[in-house]
Scaffold this motif. Sequence first.
Motif, short mmCIF file in Angstrom:
data_model
loop_
_atom_site.label_atom_id
_atom_site.label_comp_id
_atom_site.label_asym_id
_atom_site.label_seq_id
_atom_site.Cartn_x
_atom_site.Cartn_y
_atom_site.Cartn_z
N THR A 393 45.41 28.27 39.47
CA THR A 393 46.69 28.53 40.13
C THR A 393 47.85 28.68 39.15
OG1 THR A 393 46.94 26.14 40.43
CG2 THR A 393 46.00 27.39 42.27
N LEU A 394 47.73 28.09 37.97
CA LEU A 394 48.83 28.16 36.99
C LEU A 394 48.98 29.56 36.39
CD1 LEU A 394 48.28 24.76 35.10
CD2 LEU A 394 49.96 25.28 36.89
N ARG A 395 47.92 30.36 36.44
CA ARG A 395 47.97 31.68 35.80
C ARG A 395 48.11 32.82 36.80
NH1 ARG A 395 43.01 32.25 32.00
NH2 ARG A 395 41.94 31.04 33.62
N LEU A 396 48.30 32.49 38.06
CA LEU A 396 48.48 33.53 39.07
C LEU A 396 49.85 34.18 38.95
CD1 LEU A 396 46.97 31.71 42.18
CD2 LEU A 396 45.85 33.43 40.74
N LYS A 397 49.91 35.47 39.31
CA LYS A 397 51.16 36.21 39.30
C LYS A 397 51.34 36.93 40.62
CE LYS A 397 51.06 37.12 34.30
NZ LYS A 397 51.03 38.19 33.26
N PRO A 398 52.57 37.04 41.09
CA PRO A 398 52.81 37.79 42.33
C PRO A 398 52.29 39.23 42.21
CG PRO A 398 54.77 36.54 41.70
CD PRO A 398 53.81 36.43 40.56
N GLY A 399 51.71 39.73 43.29
CA GLY A 399 51.17 41.09 43.30
C GLY A 399 49.67 41.14 43.08
N MET A 400 49.11 40.07 42.52
CA MET A 400 47.65 40.05 42.34
C MET A 400 46.96 40.06 43.71
SD MET A 400 47.00 37.42 39.16
CE MET A 400 47.31 37.93 37.48
N ILE A 401 45.74 40.64 43.75
CA ILE A 401 45.01 40.79 45.01
C ILE A 401 43.76 39.92 44.96
CG2 ILE A 401 43.84 42.43 46.54
CD1 ILE A 401 45.54 44.63 45.16
N LEU A 402 43.55 39.12 46.00
CA LEU A 402 42.39 38.21 46.04
C LEU A 402 41.10 39.02 46.21
CD1 LEU A 402 42.09 35.13 45.89
CD2 LEU A 402 41.92 35.11 48.38
N ALA A 403 40.14 38.84 45.29
CA ALA A 403 38.88 39.61 45.33
C ALA A 403 37.78 38.88 46.10
CB ALA A 403 38.39 39.90 43.90
N ARG A 404 37.98 37.58 46.38
CA ARG A 404 37.01 36.81 47.16
C ARG A 404 37.75 35.83 48.05
NH1 ARG A 404 31.93 34.87 43.34
NH2 ARG A 404 31.45 36.90 42.41
N ASN A 405 37.12 35.46 49.16
CA ASN A 405 37.70 34.43 50.01
C ASN A 405 37.91 33.16 49.20
OD1 ASN A 405 37.55 36.18 52.15
ND2 ASN A 405 35.73 35.23 53.05
N GLY A 418 41.26 40.26 49.76
CA GLY A 418 42.18 41.37 49.99
C GLY A 418 43.63 40.93 50.15
N LYS A 419 43.86 39.62 50.24
CA LYS A 419 45.22 39.11 50.40
C LYS A 419 46.04 39.34 49.14
CE LYS A 419 48.34 36.72 52.72
NZ LYS A 419 48.88 37.21 54.02
N VAL A 420 47.26 39.89 49.30
CA VAL A 420 48.17 40.09 48.17
C VAL A 420 48.96 38.81 47.96
CG1 VAL A 420 50.08 41.44 47.27
CG2 VAL A 420 48.32 42.56 48.64
N LEU A 421 48.92 38.28 46.75
CA LEU A 421 49.58 37.01 46.45
C LEU A 421 51.08 37.23 46.22
CD1 LEU A 421 46.95 35.42 44.02
CD2 LEU A 421 47.17 35.11 46.50
N THR A 422 51.87 36.40 46.85
CA THR A 422 53.32 36.41 46.63
C THR A 422 53.71 35.14 45.90
OG1 THR A 422 53.78 35.29 48.72
CG2 THR A 422 53.62 37.72 48.77
N ALA A 423 54.94 35.10 45.41
CA ALA A 423 55.41 33.91 44.70
C ALA A 423 55.38 32.68 45.62
CB ALA A 423 56.83 34.15 44.18
N LEU A 424 55.77 32.88 46.89
CA LEU A 424 55.76 31.76 47.84
C LEU A 424 54.34 31.28 48.12
CD1 LEU A 424 57.26 29.91 49.79
CD2 LEU A 424 57.13 31.72 51.53
N LEU A 425 53.40 32.22 48.24
CA LEU A 425 52.02 31.86 48.51
C LEU A 425 51.41 31.10 47.33
CD1 LEU A 425 50.03 32.19 50.79
CD2 LEU A 425 49.28 34.36 49.79
N ILE A 426 51.71 31.53 46.13
CA ILE A 426 51.21 30.84 44.93
C ILE A 426 51.75 29.42 44.87
CG2 ILE A 426 51.26 30.84 42.41
CD1 ILE A 426 51.33 33.93 42.55
#
Length: 460
Positions: A393-405, A418-426
């Motif tokens: 979780t520390l290396r996630l960036k907004p805009g990244m797309i989840l490749a697995r559940n 397929g979920k697009v990660l946002t800053a709030l979601l991270i």
Amino acid sequence: MADQTVAPEKHGPPLPASAKVLLVDDEENILRSLQRVLRREPWELTTVISGEDALAVLAEQKFDLVISDARMPGMDGPTLLAEIRRKYPWCIRILLTGYADITSTISAINDGQIYRYISKPWDDDELRLVIRQALAFQHSERRRLALEKLTRKQNKELQALNANLEEKVKERTEELEEAAGMVEVAYQELRQSYVTTTEVFSSLINKRLPAERRPNAKVIHLVKTFADYTEMGKEATENLAMAGALYNLGKLSWKDDLFAAPSDLLKKDDRLEYLKYPVTGEQLLMALEPLKDTARIIRHHQEKWNGYGVPDRLEGDQIPYESRLLKIAVDYVELQLGLILQRKVARENAIKLLKRYRNRLYDPELVDRFIDMLVELAPDIDHDDPSVKILDTLRLKPGMILARNLYAASGMLLLNEGKVLTALLIEKLAAFEQGEPDGHRYILYVREPEEDEDDTENPA
């Protein structure tokens, strides 16, 4: 001649419904004896008294199998069989020889490449068995070649249809192109390697399941990695890889809904059908001599360590080592794909289930070593897609797309593929992670966004 089959003997290869057999011997009493032995078999018998007569008959009719005496005046048996091999290579050749005819036998093996030689006087039951095995082998090879031809035809039709359809989504198009490429490569190497043949069959099996629920490639990757991890020999590794590719070959004749149903939810009749698939898979491979060890692995991969598995209720070390390993790999993969339980099981929970059922379903020492490999080589052991990054979780960036559940430690689904990660979601993920028991940390499989997507969302 129509390519029909009769019901196979128990655990035996299928036999053709009929066949044409040519018997060659200069002694009439030998020919009569052969006819007497074979009179109850469903084969059309033709007899001739010389090699020259045999070649004349072969020029006019197609025969499936020739049995020739070794010593005959004029053209002897080895010379005849060598000529038949040159002109009619599909015809199976068997030599009748006396114990003293070692020179003729060696010549027939080297020049005629005979299927078998039978010593005179022969045993009637052995003679019939040899002929049945020869015709069954020939029949299986013909069916294999027919399947290859059909697969080529269907692949070409699929390519032609795809060329005329509107452009599909990028993932689907790439998937079809990859499948077509794999099949094309397999055909180029098919005559050189039975290993490549298994990849073709594996791709056919995969077509029966959605792309996200295809286990074969993952099982192959796991067993090969474990073989390398434990320094298994090359032959054992190849047999395991082929078994991983073909372990569910026996399911090909199933209905689509049964093929994709979780095994633990099957009702009585479907459950009985499910329990037969390891034996069916073995029977389909029996006629292929290089795959006999693979067939044995597949037959026993649903045996259980406590002796309550199928098909033979083997217990403990009675189960072949490779079969024990294949079961662990298959269950580990199918649990995560939702092919055993109604829901998909997260990787961590799949490992917990392997531990829970050691000594019951699995060899305890083998499953412990398998889990050691998963932990030591994690997370790379679970993926081979270079476009996917594995991050905490520390290396996630907004805009990244989840490749697995993504699942919580409890098994609850947190985010869909397929979920697009946002800053709030991270930020929320990091907060959830802090509340997980035993210091559980999330490992996420993500893809970077496409460049044109970035440009659209953040125009200059």
